[in-house]
Design a protein around this motif. Sequence first.
Motif, short mmCIF file in Angstrom:
data_model
loop_
_atom_site.label_atom_id
_atom_site.label_comp_id
_atom_site.label_asym_id
_atom_site.label_seq_id
_atom_site.Cartn_x
_atom_site.Cartn_y
_atom_site.Cartn_z
N VAL A 9 0.85 -1.19 0.00
CA VAL A 9 0.00 0.00 0.00
C VAL A 9 0.88 1.24 0.00
CG1 VAL A 9 -1.69 1.35 1.30
CG2 VAL A 9 -1.88 -1.15 1.22
N LEU A 10 0.63 2.13 -0.96
CA LEU A 10 1.33 3.41 -1.04
C LEU A 10 0.35 4.53 -0.69
CD1 LEU A 10 3.83 5.14 -1.97
CD2 LEU A 10 2.74 5.20 -4.23
N SER A 130 6.89 13.21 -9.53
CA SER A 130 7.98 12.74 -8.68
C SER A 130 7.60 11.49 -7.90
CB SER A 130 8.40 13.83 -7.69
OG SER A 130 8.91 14.95 -8.34
N ALA A 131 6.39 11.49 -7.35
CA ALA A 131 5.93 10.34 -6.58
C ALA A 131 5.92 9.08 -7.43
CB ALA A 131 4.54 10.61 -6.01
N VAL A 135 8.41 5.63 -7.23
CA VAL A 135 7.94 4.24 -7.12
C VAL A 135 8.58 3.38 -8.20
CG1 VAL A 135 5.91 2.73 -7.21
CG2 VAL A 135 5.78 4.93 -6.03
N LYS A 136 8.71 3.91 -9.40
CA LYS A 136 9.42 3.18 -10.47
C LYS A 136 10.86 2.88 -10.05
CE LYS A 136 9.35 4.57 -14.69
NZ LYS A 136 9.39 5.49 -15.86
N VAL A 168 5.27 -1.62 -13.11
CA VAL A 168 5.21 -1.46 -11.66
C VAL A 168 3.80 -1.05 -11.19
CG1 VAL A 168 5.87 0.98 -11.54
CG2 VAL A 168 6.54 -0.57 -9.70
N PHE A 169 3.01 -0.48 -12.11
CA PHE A 169 1.65 -0.07 -11.75
C PHE A 169 0.57 -0.95 -12.39
CE2 PHE A 169 4.10 4.04 -11.73
CZ PHE A 169 4.10 4.21 -10.35
#
Length: 275
Positions: A9-10, A130-131, A135-136, A168-169
């Motif tokens: 969870v992010l 940026s966020a 994550v990448k 990744v998403f």
Amino acid sequence: MSADTKKRVLIVANELSPYLEFTDFAQILNKLAIKTFDAGLEVRVIMPRFGIINERRHRLHEVVRLSGINVIIDKDDYPLIIKVASLPNARLQVYFMDNDDYFKRKSVFRDDQDNFFEDNAERMIFFCKSALETVKKFGWPPHVIHCHGWMTSLIPLYLKTAYKKEPVFSYSKTIFTAQQPQFSEILNDQFTRKAMISNEIKEKDLEVFKEGTNMALTLGASKYADVVVFGEDNLDPQIVEEVKPSRYKKVLKYEDSWKEDITPLLDLYKSLTES
């Protein structure tokens, strides 16, 4: 739960107690992050490193291994500095997105004359991009991405467009917390043009955002999110009307009891990681 099957969870937010508090939800997010971690899920938090956040008191330090990311906005490069701190009384990390142009100033959204910063649109675009780039860089695929606060408004759109092919998403579900508008100004007239950070984003995708008001950001984020959480009681009727539950959109209504018991939000996280 083995490392391979762990759910991730992010939380991406404007505010998080104890670093910055605008609304009651800053404390709710703090409890939610800790309870989610305690429930056996992996949790990471990303927020802006506003200049009023005391780095020494909160023990922020730069993450050298994540350095080297440049965020492009309207053909200009902005170096991204990533800092990290451990959330007090918890074993989870909060990552702060920093840049001298956008976040060094010792205030959040307004100058010392209470004027809304002219570049708040660009600051939001920088933070959202940026966020996702961070994550990448992590290589850490989140099952749930909970976006809270108007500065996260573009993330649900970006995940459905510019980042939709990023592995990744590939199975990320997004939640957006809808709240009362927190500013009455209008973002500068370059906002939607600069928000088109990729050829994957078309002008029509930003139609709902184009007025540049806080309400437009809320409605835009709610349109592209998979789930909308009402972050306050007695929300503006326009939000309630536009974000109606349907078979395409799950809506979780605000409960004052969340200040003491965040189980419904934790259950939402769990249900999304299993779907």
